[in-house]
Scaffold this active site. Structure first.
Site, PDB file in Angstrom:
ATOM      1  N   ASP A  64      46.564  36.925  40.258  1.00  8.01           N
ATOM      2  CA  ASP A  64      45.412  37.737  40.657  1.00  8.01           C
ATOM      3  C   ASP A  64      44.074  37.020  40.393  1.00  8.01           C
ATOM      4  OD1 ASP A  64      43.730  39.800  41.366  1.00  8.01           O
ATOM      5  OD2 ASP A  64      44.796  41.327  40.219  1.00  8.01           O
TER       6      ASP A  64
ATOM      7  N   HIS B  33      41.823  40.879  43.371  1.00  8.11           N
ATOM      8  CA  HIS B  33      41.502  42.253  43.795  1.00  8.11           C
ATOM      9  C   HIS B  33      40.012  42.560  43.652  1.00  8.11           C
ATOM     10  CE1 HIS B  33      42.174  43.613  39.508  1.00  8.11           C
ATOM     11  NE2 HIS B  33      41.261  44.494  39.827  1.00  8.11           N
TER      12      HIS B  33
ATOM     13  N   SER C 215      38.446  43.753  34.784  1.00  8.95           N
ATOM     14  CA  SER C 215      39.174  42.884  35.701  1.00  8.95           C
ATOM     15  C   SER C 215      38.348  41.652  36.015  1.00  8.95           C
ATOM     16  CB  SER C 215      39.500  43.623  36.989  1.00  8.95           C
ATOM     17  OG  SER C 215      40.702  44.298  36.822  1.00  8.95           O
TER      18      SER C 215
HETATM   19  N1  ARG Z   1      45.452  48.374  38.071  1.00 12.76           N
HETATM   20  C1  ARG Z   1      44.470  47.352  38.178  1.00 12.76           C
HETATM   21  C2  ARG Z   1      43.054  47.960  38.082  1.00 12.76           C
HETATM   22  O1  ARG Z   1      42.905  49.091  37.737  1.00 12.76           O
HETATM   23  C3  ARG Z   1      44.642  46.531  39.397  1.00 12.76           C
HETATM   24  C4  ARG Z   1      44.307  47.215  40.669  1.00 12.76           C
HETATM   25  C5  ARG Z   1      44.408  46.331  41.878  1.00 12.76           C
HETATM   26  N2  ARG Z   1      45.766  46.226  42.352  1.00 12.76           N
HETATM   27  C6  ARG Z   1      46.348  47.135  43.184  1.00 12.76           C
HETATM   28  N3  ARG Z   1      47.601  46.960  43.533  1.00 12.76           N
HETATM   29  N4  ARG Z   1      45.697  48.156  43.676  1.00 12.76           N
HETATM   30  O2  ARG Z   1      42.115  47.693  38.738  1.00 12.76           O
HETATM   31  N1  ASP Z   2      42.566  46.678  36.835  1.00 11.23           N
HETATM   32  C1  ASP Z   2      41.385  47.064  36.117  1.00 11.23           C
HETATM   33  C2  ASP Z   2      40.118  46.529  36.783  1.00 11.23           C
HETATM   34  O1  ASP Z   2      40.097  46.284  37.963  1.00 11.23           O
HETATM   35  C3  ASP Z   2      41.485  46.685  34.690  1.00 11.23           C
HETATM   36  C4  ASP Z   2      42.139  47.765  33.900  1.00 11.23           C
HETATM   37  O2  ASP Z   2      41.956  48.945  34.237  1.00 11.23           O
HETATM   38  O3  ASP Z   2      42.819  47.432  32.934  1.00 11.23           O
HETATM   39  O4  ASP Z   2      39.067  46.442  36.180  1.00 11.23           O
END
Ligand code: ARG
Ligand code: ASP
Length: 723
Positions: free
Chosen positions: A218, A82, A650
């Site tokens: 990921d 991502h 991330s």
């Molecule tokens: N929750 C994670 C973060 O805050 C992953 C986000 C990417 N994945 C998604 N399905 N949008 O970045």
């Molecule tokens: N998914 C988040 C990021 O892209 C990581 C988190 O918020 O735990 O940095």
């Protein structure tokens, strides 16, 4: 007072436990002993050192908002899928859909330049607090204080020793009580090496996002290129792979409950030291406003996306970005409530006040802080609420009005600087149009507009725009009528009309824009915001910031026994913890690890979130896991630990006790999404993809096993116990 005291003896140690994003240069002083007692087998010196290669040399900020790490002496870089997503999407075309299908360069010649991507490494960190705060006194007016600091920082920036390919960045820490300087170098020639298809790299998509158990692969891979001296350079065919001072060896040994782990990266932003009043405002005003608007926008987009595959493709990234914040804030509200954040803050503040009242000097200096902060936070609340609804409904989720805002600047430019200035600006605006319309469907935007303008009108004050919007909707028999009216008469929703208009003479452009109903509508709301909301926030926020800075300093004095880590601010940090499951509810226990069988349990053929590629199914059926299997023959996919992470972490490497790579951080568990405001070691877990799954996908699934030749794999002979 007596009654309160007993539970506090219990609470304070909990506050000290298992949390923190620590500054690498202070690890030796602040954490090394603790880390070793918890199982670390290397020293702080191995993590951060100026005189010899250290692990920090392998860690970079990737693309501005994520973290990446080098895993070979030839600049091979790992980050999340991502995090690379935007670049991979830009490199894709109809013939080559690298997002959907994945990609693996079969040799270095097939690595694809990714313009715009950067990797920033930290050369050194310095505590510059004394210099930054030189000639600053406690009694100074805030504006004078800030301008003195700006002067000091400016001097520091100019006089700090650096190589010509290095940059200097200075950031405030502990709400402005300390300052640290970072000398960095930013590589600009990054090339795309490979990524799994979305059905692996984004498996579970939005449904599984922020949730454990998780089965997402990921990750994506790039390579950093440098000039022939190893310094940053613009893209050039004769650039060479970057040879870092250190790269991460990769452990194939796997993890077990209780294992020591670290995450080294660039966490973006946390607020762990706010008052209870401020946390209450986030959970009762800010988060709910954002969630309410996005909930509506997402439902409407989803309806269209399910009916029309073309709309789905156009809106998938917008949807994911909007849903990511929406889901996190829902989790945050719930978590703060379930895990009693406000009660904990109240007890903490009671203890703070107790200590302050016992000491005449503290009482004189800090006695007023909490009550005054509380007053100001109450005073600013309606304006914060107004700002959130305005931003979410009229800007963030409203393409028509965002575009109207941009075009309305053309009118301003014409009025302030005249026609000649305008010509270039109109050209710039034209250039941006293609990007805008590429993923734009007016029928979707119109439906979203109607839905969220109603929410806006019902939640903001009469003279902050509500009266105007309600009256307009009344004139057109409702919000849909209003949307119909504006969308059919504005040039913005129609690409052809828009292009036609921008090709006209500048004065004519301005003439037409002035009358455009979307622009008229936007200007009315924007004026309400800038006249009634913004000035009050500009008046109150600096007062809150000042007191928060003092409260932060006071906490560090009053709770002398407590170790304070600075809130995240997108600078390099290390957090450590242990591999561990958790229990989110009575009688429910989550294990620490998922595996490929779990991917197949979730498999829904043809589904856009839970489909699985045939080749992965075949490998699963044949149990063809090679050296990546656990001793009992499973293929690990994800695992969780108590590392304290946030957005920006991330792509960060998860390291074992010896500093070997064991996984890639990419998310947090649902119950712990409140961790930015209220980290709770009992419940907050970071989610990582197991590096054995990453290597399996590269090697067995992607057929790019040749990449493993440049990595350093470590496998101990000692048999691990079975699960
Ligand atoms: N929750 C994670 C973060 O805050 C992953 C986000 C990417 N994945 C998604 N399905 N949008 O970045
Ligand atoms: N998914 C988040 C990021 O892209 C990581 C988190 O918020 O735990 O940095």
């Amino acid at each position: 007072m007596k009654k309160l005291f007993l539970p506090l003896l219990f609470i304070i140690p909990v506050l000290l436990q298992g949390q923190g994003m620590w500054l690498p240069l202070l690890l030796e002083k602040q954490n090394e002993k603790d880390m070793k007692s918890k199982g670390m087998k290397i020293s702080a010196d191995d993590l951060y050192n100026l005189n010899k290669p250290s692990i920090k040399d392998a860690i970079c900020m990737f693309g501005g908002g994520c973290t990446g790490e080098l895993i070979s002496g030839d600049g091979l870089l790992l980050t999340n899928h991502h995090c690379g997503f935007g670049s991979i999407q830009r490199l894709s075309s109809l013939e080559h859909n690298y997002v959907e299908d994945g990609y693996w360069a079969k040799s270095r010649d097939e690595e694809i330049p990714a313009p715009g991507l950067t990797a920033t490494f930290v050369s050194r960190i310095e505590d510059v607090t004394a210099l930054a705060l030189q000639n600053v006194s406690e009694t100074m007016a805030e504006a004078d204080r800030q301008s003195q600091i700006d002067k000091n920082l400016d001097l520091l920036r100019r006089t700090t020793k650096r190589e010509k390919w290095e940059d200097v960045m200075i950031r405030p820490f502990y709400d402005g009580n300390q300052y640290f300087l970072f000398v960095t170098k930013t590589y600009r020639d990054l090339r795309f090496v490979g990524a799994p298809p979305s059905s692996i790299g984004k498996f579970g998509a939005d449904t599984d996002n922020w949730v454990w158990p998780r089965h997402t692969g990921d990750f994506s891979m790039f390579r950093v290129y440098a000039d022939k001296d190893g310094h940053p350079a613009d893209y050039a065919t004769d650039n060479e792979p970057y040879h870092p001072a250190h790269f991460l060896p990769i452990s194939l040994n796997g993890v077990e409950t209780g294992d020591f782990t670290m995450v080294y990266g660039f966490p973006g932003r946390t607020n762990e030291y706010l008052t209870g009043a401020a946390v209450k405002q986030v959970s009762e005003v800010v988060d709910p406003a954002r969630v309410e608007v996005r909930d509506k926008a997402l439902k409407i987009m989803d309806g269209f996306m399910r009916k029309d595959p073309a709309i789905k493709i156009a809106y998938i990234a917008k949807f994911a970005g909007t849903a990511n914040g929406w889901k996190k804030w829902i989790g945050e509200i719930q978590g703060l409530k379930t895990y009693k954040a406000l009660e904990k803050k109240a007890e903490y503040e009671a203890e703070f006040s107790r200590r302050v009242n016992e000491n005449a000097d503290y009482k004189y200096r800090y006695g007023n802080l909490l009550p005054r902060l509380q007053e100001l936070i109450q005073e600013i609340e309606p304006y914060i609420k107004g700002r959130e609804y305005f931003y979410e409904a009229c800007v963030r989720n409203n393409d028509l009005l965002s575009k109207a805002a941009e075009l309305s600047k053309l009118i301003d430019i014409f009025e302030s600087s005249g026609e000649t200035m305008l010509v270039g600006k109109i050209e710039d605006a034209s250039k941006r149009m293609d990007g805008f319309y590429k993923d734009y469907y007016p029928e979707v935007d119109k439906a979203v507009f109607a839905g969220i303008m109603e929410i806006f009108a019902n939640n903001t004050k009469g003279d902050w725009g509500a009266d105007y919007v309600k009256e307009q909707a009344g004139n057109r028999s409702g919000y849909e009528g209003l949307a119909d009216y504006i969308f059919s008469r504005s040039v913005i929703p129609d690409k052809v009309k828009m292009q036609e208009l921008l090709s006209k003479a500048p004065t004519e452009v301005v003439e037409k824009l002035r009358k455009d109903p979307a622009i008229v509508f936007w200007n009315t709301l924007y004026n309400a915001y800038t006249n009634q909301i913004q000035p009050k926030i500009q008046e109150l926020q600096p007062q809150i910031d000042l007191l928060q800075r003092k409260y932060m300093a006071a906490q560090m004095v009053v709770f002398k026994e407590k170790k304070f880590f600075p809130d995240a601010n997108s600078t390099l940090r290390l957090t450590y913890g242990k591999v561990n499951g958790y229990s989110p509810r009575d009688a429910l226990q989550y294990e620490f690890q998922t595996d490929l069988d779990g991917v197949m349990e979730k498999y829904i053929p043809g589904d856009y979130e839970f489909d699985v590629p045939q080749k992965l199914i075949d490998l699963w059926k044949a149990k063809d896991y090679g050296q990546y299997a656990t001793p009992d023959g499973r293929l690990p996919v994800g695992f969780i630990a108590t590392n304290h992470t946030t957005g920006g972490n991330s792509g960060s490497p998860a390291l074992d006790a010896k500093g070997n790579l064991i996984g890639l951080n990419f998310d947090r568990v649902w119950e712990g999404t409140m961790s930015d405001l209220n980290y709770d070691p009992a419940i907050c877990r970071n989610i990582m993809v197991d590096v054995r799954y990453v290597l399996f996908i590269i090697d067995k699934f992607g057929g790019a096993g040749y990449l493993l030749d440049e990595m350093k794999l470590v496998k101990s002979k000692k048999k691990r116990r079975k699960r």
